[in-house]
Design a protein around this motif. Structure first.
Motif, PDB file in Angstrom:
ATOM      1  N   ASP A 152      -4.677 -11.046  -2.564  1.00 33.92           N
ATOM      2  CA  ASP A 152      -4.260 -12.444  -2.601  1.00 33.92           C
ATOM      3  C   ASP A 152      -4.477 -13.058  -3.980  1.00 33.92           C
ATOM      4  O   ASP A 152      -3.690 -13.888  -4.445  1.00 33.92           O
ATOM      5  CB  ASP A 152      -5.019 -13.253  -1.547  1.00 33.92           C
ATOM      6  CG  ASP A 152      -4.568 -12.904  -0.137  1.00 33.92           C
ATOM      7  OD1 ASP A 152      -3.426 -12.445   0.004  1.00 33.92           O
ATOM      8  OD2 ASP A 152      -5.368 -13.060   0.801  1.00 33.92           O
ATOM      9  N   LYS A 153      -5.572 -12.649  -4.652  1.00 32.94           N
ATOM     10  CA  LYS A 153      -5.864 -13.201  -5.974  1.00 32.94           C
ATOM     11  C   LYS A 153      -4.907 -12.655  -7.028  1.00 32.94           C
ATOM     12  O   LYS A 153      -4.260 -13.395  -7.753  1.00 32.94           O
ATOM     13  CB  LYS A 153      -7.306 -12.872  -6.379  1.00 32.94           C
ATOM     14  CG  LYS A 153      -8.371 -13.578  -5.547  1.00 32.94           C
ATOM     15  CD  LYS A 153      -9.759 -13.222  -6.064  1.00 32.94           C
ATOM     16  CE  LYS A 153     -10.841 -13.928  -5.270  1.00 32.94           C
ATOM     17  NZ  LYS A 153     -12.198 -13.576  -5.763  1.00 32.94           N
ATOM     18  N   ALA A 154      -4.843 -11.319  -7.101  1.00 23.92           N
ATOM     19  CA  ALA A 154      -4.025 -10.693  -8.144  1.00 23.92           C
ATOM     20  C   ALA A 154      -2.554 -10.669  -7.773  1.00 23.92           C
ATOM     21  O   ALA A 154      -1.691 -10.592  -8.639  1.00 23.92           O
ATOM     22  CB  ALA A 154      -4.510  -9.273  -8.407  1.00 23.92           C
ATOM     23  N   GLY A 155      -2.262 -10.713  -6.472  1.00 23.84           N
ATOM     24  CA  GLY A 155      -0.877 -10.646  -6.031  1.00 23.84           C
ATOM     25  C   GLY A 155      -0.174 -11.980  -6.099  1.00 23.84           C
ATOM     26  O   GLY A 155       0.757 -12.249  -5.363  1.00 23.84           O
ATOM     27  N   ASP A 156      -0.647 -12.835  -6.963  1.00 26.84           N
ATOM     28  CA  ASP A 156      -0.041 -14.129  -7.201  1.00 26.84           C
ATOM     29  C   ASP A 156       1.402 -13.941  -7.669  1.00 26.84           C
ATOM     30  O   ASP A 156       1.764 -12.909  -8.206  1.00 26.84           O
ATOM     31  CB  ASP A 156      -0.862 -14.851  -8.270  1.00 26.84           C
ATOM     32  CG  ASP A 156      -0.419 -16.280  -8.469  1.00 26.84           C
ATOM     33  OD1 ASP A 156       0.563 -16.451  -9.207  1.00 26.84           O
ATOM     34  OD2 ASP A 156      -1.047 -17.192  -7.919  1.00 26.84           O
ATOM     35  N   TYR A 185       0.811  -1.213   0.000  1.00 20.58           N
ATOM     36  CA  TYR A 185       0.000   0.000   0.000  1.00 20.58           C
ATOM     37  C   TYR A 185       0.852   1.275   0.000  1.00 20.58           C
ATOM     38  O   TYR A 185       0.314   2.377   0.042  1.00 20.58           O
ATOM     39  CB  TYR A 185      -0.896   0.043   1.247  1.00 20.58           C
ATOM     40  CG  TYR A 185      -1.507  -1.275   1.626  1.00 20.58           C
ATOM     41  CD1 TYR A 185      -2.660  -1.726   0.994  1.00 20.58           C
ATOM     42  CD2 TYR A 185      -0.937  -2.074   2.615  1.00 20.58           C
ATOM     43  CE1 TYR A 185      -3.226  -2.948   1.339  1.00 20.58           C
ATOM     44  CE2 TYR A 185      -1.493  -3.292   2.967  1.00 20.58           C
ATOM     45  CZ  TYR A 185      -2.645  -3.719   2.321  1.00 20.58           C
ATOM     46  OH  TYR A 185      -3.196  -4.920   2.658  1.00 20.58           O
ATOM     47  N   SER A 186       2.186   1.134  -0.040  1.00 20.53           N
ATOM     48  CA  SER A 186       3.046   2.284   0.223  1.00 20.53           C
ATOM     49  C   SER A 186       2.905   3.386  -0.821  1.00 20.53           C
ATOM     50  O   SER A 186       2.956   4.575  -0.490  1.00 20.53           O
ATOM     51  CB  SER A 186       4.514   1.835   0.308  1.00 20.53           C
ATOM     52  OG  SER A 186       4.926   1.230  -0.901  1.00 20.53           O
ATOM     53  N   TYR A 245       1.537  -6.849  -8.284  1.00 14.35           N
ATOM     54  CA  TYR A 245       0.345  -6.152  -7.823  1.00 14.35           C
ATOM     55  C   TYR A 245       0.741  -4.796  -7.244  1.00 14.35           C
ATOM     56  O   TYR A 245       1.626  -4.712  -6.397  1.00 14.35           O
ATOM     57  CB  TYR A 245      -0.372  -6.978  -6.754  1.00 14.35           C
ATOM     58  CG  TYR A 245      -1.688  -6.384  -6.294  1.00 14.35           C
ATOM     59  CD1 TYR A 245      -2.863  -6.683  -6.954  1.00 14.35           C
ATOM     60  CD2 TYR A 245      -1.742  -5.519  -5.202  1.00 14.35           C
ATOM     61  CE1 TYR A 245      -4.073  -6.136  -6.543  1.00 14.35           C
ATOM     62  CE2 TYR A 245      -2.939  -4.963  -4.785  1.00 14.35           C
ATOM     63  CZ  TYR A 245      -4.100  -5.282  -5.458  1.00 14.35           C
ATOM     64  OH  TYR A 245      -5.289  -4.734  -5.056  1.00 14.35           O
ATOM     65  N   ILE A 246       0.104  -3.721  -7.751  1.00 16.73           N
ATOM     66  CA  ILE A 246       0.325  -2.376  -7.224  1.00 16.73           C
ATOM     67  C   ILE A 246      -0.980  -1.887  -6.622  1.00 16.73           C
ATOM     68  O   ILE A 246      -1.982  -1.729  -7.323  1.00 16.73           O
ATOM     69  CB  ILE A 246       0.788  -1.402  -8.327  1.00 16.73           C
ATOM     70  CG1 ILE A 246       2.122  -1.864  -8.920  1.00 16.73           C
ATOM     71  CG2 ILE A 246       0.921   0.015  -7.783  1.00 16.73           C
ATOM     72  CD1 ILE A 246       2.606  -1.007 -10.071  1.00 16.73           C
ATOM     73  N   PHE A 247      -0.969  -1.682  -5.313  1.00 14.50           N
ATOM     74  CA  PHE A 247      -2.160  -1.189  -4.633  1.00 14.50           C
ATOM     75  C   PHE A 247      -2.216   0.328  -4.775  1.00 14.50           C
ATOM     76  O   PHE A 247      -1.266   1.030  -4.432  1.00 14.50           O
ATOM     77  CB  PHE A 247      -2.131  -1.561  -3.149  1.00 14.50           C
ATOM     78  CG  PHE A 247      -3.314  -1.035  -2.374  1.00 14.50           C
ATOM     79  CD1 PHE A 247      -4.479  -1.760  -2.291  1.00 14.50           C
ATOM     80  CD2 PHE A 247      -3.250   0.194  -1.746  1.00 14.50           C
ATOM     81  CE1 PHE A 247      -5.565  -1.282  -1.580  1.00 14.50           C
ATOM     82  CE2 PHE A 247      -4.320   0.692  -1.038  1.00 14.50           C
ATOM     83  CZ  PHE A 247      -5.491  -0.053  -0.949  1.00 14.50           C
ATOM     84  N   GLY A 248      -3.328   0.840  -5.282  1.00 13.96           N
ATOM     85  CA  GLY A 248      -3.454   2.285  -5.393  1.00 13.96           C
ATOM     86  C   GLY A 248      -4.457   2.703  -6.449  1.00 13.96           C
ATOM     87  O   GLY A 248      -5.009   1.881  -7.189  1.00 13.96           O
ATOM     88  N   ASP A 249      -4.699   3.988  -6.512  1.00 14.18           N
ATOM     89  CA  ASP A 249      -5.629   4.588  -7.459  1.00 14.18           C
ATOM     90  C   ASP A 249      -4.881   4.924  -8.741  1.00 14.18           C
ATOM     91  O   ASP A 249      -3.909   5.676  -8.733  1.00 14.18           O
ATOM     92  CB  ASP A 249      -6.230   5.862  -6.850  1.00 14.18           C
ATOM     93  CG  ASP A 249      -7.407   6.396  -7.646  1.00 14.18           C
ATOM     94  OD1 ASP A 249      -7.431   6.181  -8.875  1.00 14.18           O
ATOM     95  OD2 ASP A 249      -8.295   7.040  -7.053  1.00 14.18           O
ATOM     96  N   VAL A 283      -0.915  -5.689 -12.183  1.00 15.04           N
ATOM     97  CA  VAL A 283      -2.301  -5.395 -11.840  1.00 15.04           C
ATOM     98  C   VAL A 283      -2.333  -4.169 -10.932  1.00 15.04           C
ATOM     99  O   VAL A 283      -1.652  -4.130  -9.907  1.00 15.04           O
ATOM    100  CB  VAL A 283      -2.971  -6.588 -11.127  1.00 15.04           C
ATOM    101  CG1 VAL A 283      -4.416  -6.254 -10.776  1.00 15.04           C
ATOM    102  CG2 VAL A 283      -2.904  -7.835 -11.995  1.00 15.04           C
ATOM    103  N   ILE A 284      -3.114  -3.169 -11.314  1.00 15.65           N
ATOM    104  CA  ILE A 284      -3.312  -1.968 -10.487  1.00 15.65           C
ATOM    105  C   ILE A 284      -4.736  -2.010  -9.959  1.00 15.65           C
ATOM    106  O   ILE A 284      -5.703  -2.013 -10.730  1.00 15.65           O
ATOM    107  CB  ILE A 284      -3.100  -0.679 -11.302  1.00 15.65           C
ATOM    108  CG1 ILE A 284      -1.689  -0.639 -11.888  1.00 15.65           C
ATOM    109  CG2 ILE A 284      -3.346   0.546 -10.438  1.00 15.65           C
ATOM    110  CD1 ILE A 284      -1.450   0.541 -12.811  1.00 15.65           C
TER     111      ILE A 284
END
Length: 576
Positions: free
Chosen positions: A445-449, A257-258, A454-458, A436-437
């Motif tokens: 867990d699904k996309a962060g395979d 999430y950083s 996986y990039i968490f953010g807007d 995946v954004i």
């Protein structure tokens, strides 16, 4: 001083800094210069309107804390792990050699012993916020020179925290007290560092996964985490605000999430550091004479340090075999005297190790070198093109490969839904990397395979798009139906990229095609086509229809039905 007067001082600083900031930005300069200039104009140097006390002092302290918190959040060790060892060698060598150079320059200019120590410790740092901002704007932060600079800045930031904590100590009058202070600092860093590491592994992921979907709570908990570390550090050591805030940022930096947190905390940090850097100008007592007391020495030192810093960095990076062009670019990006020199100088002034004239000297050096270096970094490639023939003499056959891990020939999926879930395996077979954004924690867990990044953010945040290297993507799939989001996407991707976007309205779909979309997915249109086909089959041959539906249901239950495969072929081209 009354509360009304304190509020008025605060308001005046904001207004003046904003006005100067507009002018400075038009000149292509960093806004930090405007903040410092506002303090100089409003303080004893010029009009002596505002004093560094009360609300201004409190906000300045918070500004330092938030600045170091943000610096910690930029320390993602995964970003430089491929070149960590050579970068560490460069950073340590740079710190030692540049400190020695600054020491010799200050000695030659005739400063006193304590003044020389403060100056040599203060002028070794790179301007992390400025360098990161300019390189990010140029999409060079993930290039090899950018990663070298970021790695060096990370080590410098750790050194900065130690120096700040040391100058916050009660006394540095003798060697015994200095060693005792350093022992306390490193012990505190070790203890809080262990807590920071353990929390980033076992506490923070669970905590933020619970709250990340709530944007307000998400931000509040991040800030509360910073103040928790600050409170613990302050209770153990005077000046612990620097250590606590920095280590709190580091612990958050390692989370998925950083990037989203950094994007949200930056505007708050910008507000507080405005007051902080303005407060430095307010501390220069003695009027304009104090600021310009050593103006000739400042000009001489600025030229020597900029040239010397370049050659020190060039020698150290070239020794690690990174190649001539990356070595030159990484070196020329780091020639300025940082705004952090003013932070060290301000603390030294508060402790009465130096006088206001030395702070004025450091201020002039920072302003001059930051102004010049901003233009240098902005035009670094043009400068290299001019001097390349001469610098090619340093080229070696043993230079390490200039390419390090970054996204290339990659596909990006924006948002995570059923279509995305079905398409990802196809993209993974075709492209080297799949990114995946998404901003839903339940999808991590699904996309962060392991198969996908996986990039968490807007997606609307520029830092998120740069992290995914959107401009170099080969294929992009957007599950957003917001026309503005998809238009921004089409504006930023490369000309050769294949782009699939979604839309709910025919008018929006036409506009997206006009802007270069390869294919616009209209779920309602696709559903209507499917229903009409099923209905026609049902009316013409019910037994065949029942057989088709049963086959579809069985494949769906076995996880074999892949509607996305009917739409996306090899390389992301449409079948019709």
């Amino acid at each position: 001083m009354s509360q009304i007067a304190l509020a008025a001082d605060f308001a005046i600083i904001i207004v003046v800094a904003t006005v100067i900031g507009i002018v400075v930005r038009q000149l292509g300069q960093p806004t930090i210069i405007a903040y410092i200039a506002a303090g100089v104009i409003l303080g004893p140097v010029a009009f002596d309107i505002v004093t560094d006390e009360g609300l201004v002092y409190l906000m300045a302290e918070l500004g330092l804390g938030f600045l170091l918190f943000l610096l910690g959040m930029k320390m993602r060790f995964a970003d430089i792990q491929e070149i960590l060892r050579p970068i560490t060698n460069v950073a340590i060598g740079q710190t030692v050699l540049q400190t020695a150079l600054a020491f010799l320059v200050a000695l030659a200019l005739g400063f006193g012993t304590m003044e020389i120590i403060v100056i040599s410790l203060a002028t070794v740092f790179g301007a992390t916020p400025i360098i990161v901002k300019v390189l990010s704007d140029k999409d060079e932060i993930t290039s090899l020179p950018g990663k070298i600079d970021v790695g060096v800045l990370i080590v410098q930031d750790i050194y900065l925290v130690v120096v700040l904590a040391m100058f916050s100590a009660e006394s540095l009058d003798n060697a015994g007290e200095i060693f005792e202070t350093l022992a306390i600092i490193f012990s505190l860093i070790a203890v809080i560092g262990v807590i920071s590491y353990l929390s980033s592994r076992y506490v923070l992921p669970r905590l933020f996964r619970q709250v990340a979907d709530n944007k307000d709570v998400f931000l509040i908990i991040a800030i509360a985490w910073a103040f928790l570390f600050i409170a613990v550090a302050e209770s153990q050591f005077d000046g612990g605000i620097e250590i606590g805030a920095f280590l709190a940022g580091i612990s958050l930096a390692q989370l998925p999430y950083s990037k989203e947190l950094e994007d949200r905390i930056t505007p708050i940090t910008d507000f507080f550091i405005l007051v902080f850097f303005a407060s430095i100008g307010l501390q220069i007592e003695g009027g304009a004479s104090a600021l310009f007391f050593y103006w000739q020495e400042a000009m001489i030192a600025s030229v020597i340090l900029m040239v010397g810093n370049f050659w020190i960095m060039f020698y150290l990076i070239d020794r690690e075999g990174f190649g001539v062009e990356p070595t030159f670019l990484a070196s020329i990006n780091m020639v300025q005297v940082s705004e952090f020199s003013l932070i060290v100088g301000a603390l030294a002034l508060q402790q009465e190790y130096i006088g206001p004239e030395i702070l004025g000297y450091l201020t002039l050096m920072a302003l001059m070198t930051m102004t010049v270096s901003t233009y240098i970094v902005a035009n670094n490639h043009a400068i290299y093109d001019r001097v390349e023939p001469w610098f090619r003499r340093f080229e070696s056959e043993d230079d390490r490969d200039a390419e390090i891990a970054t996204y290339s020939d990659h596909a990006i999926a924006i948002g995570y839904d059923e279509i995305t879930e079905r398409v990802l395996p196809i993209l993974a077979e075709r492209y080297d990397d799949v990114v995946v954004i998404d901003r839903q924690t339940r999808h991590i867990d699904k996309a962060g395979d392991a198969e996908y990044d996986y990039i968490f953010g807007d997606f609307r945040h520029a830092e998120i798009r740069k992290e995914a290297n959107l401009s170099a993507a080969s294929f992009v799939l957007s599950s957003s139906v917001e026309r503005e989001v998809n238009e921004e996407l089409l504006k930023e991707v490369g000309e050769d990229a294949v782009v699939f976007v979604e839309s709910e309205r025919i008018a929006d779909a036409r506009a997206l095609y006009d802007r270069g979309a390869t294919y616009v997915i209209m779920s309602t249109h696709l559903t209507a086509e499917m229903v009409s086909e099923y209905l026609e089959q049902y009316l013409s041959d019910r037994s065949s229809f029942d057989e088709t539906i049963n086959d579809d249901v069985q494949r769906l239950r076995r996880g074999e039905h892949d509607p996305a495969a009917d739409m996306v072929g090899d390389g992301g081209e449409t079948d019709g």
